[in-house]
Motif scaffolding. Sequence first.
Motif: not given
Length: 168
Positions: A27-28, A87-91, A94-97, A149-155
């Motif tokens: 999450t964020k 929005n802390p619980k939102k994944e 890539t853009a945000e990270a 918009f992919d979940a960056y953290v998996i990467k």
Amino acid sequence: VMKEFDIMECTENKDGSFSFNPNEIVTKEEFVYLVMLTMGAKNVPTLDVTRFADNNDIAPEYRGYIEAAISLGIITGTNEADGLHFNPKKEITTAEAAVIINKIIGAKETNDTKAFSDEKDIPSYAKEALNALNSIGIIATENGKINPFDAYVIKIKKRYSFINKIKY
């Protein structure tokens, strides 16, 4: 070792061993916490309240780190009708990270910046950061796409190098 230093969360198995779960979405709030630890944040005070209207959605153990990240200009939040939200619980995407990481390292676009085939999908606030981090090899494309918009953290979880690239 990384679990002992609270850098990585692991799940304890029935046999006493630990699993890393690299495909689990982060999450964020978890991402900001990891980034702050990577930057060497220590003795961050526990807080009851942050500047965000959705403060009650933020896990208490992350509030001090999130408030420190606001003070450092690493995160800003999103204006909504009832105030500034995190929005802390939102994944984290890539853009945000990319925006968060680039605020820390200050990478600049180089002459060899390539166009992304999904450039029209990239939010305007993230274009510079995505281009800069791609040009120095921190964020890679997949078949010419940056997938903002992919979940960056998996990467990230599959590549520990982001920690060293931020630190050094």
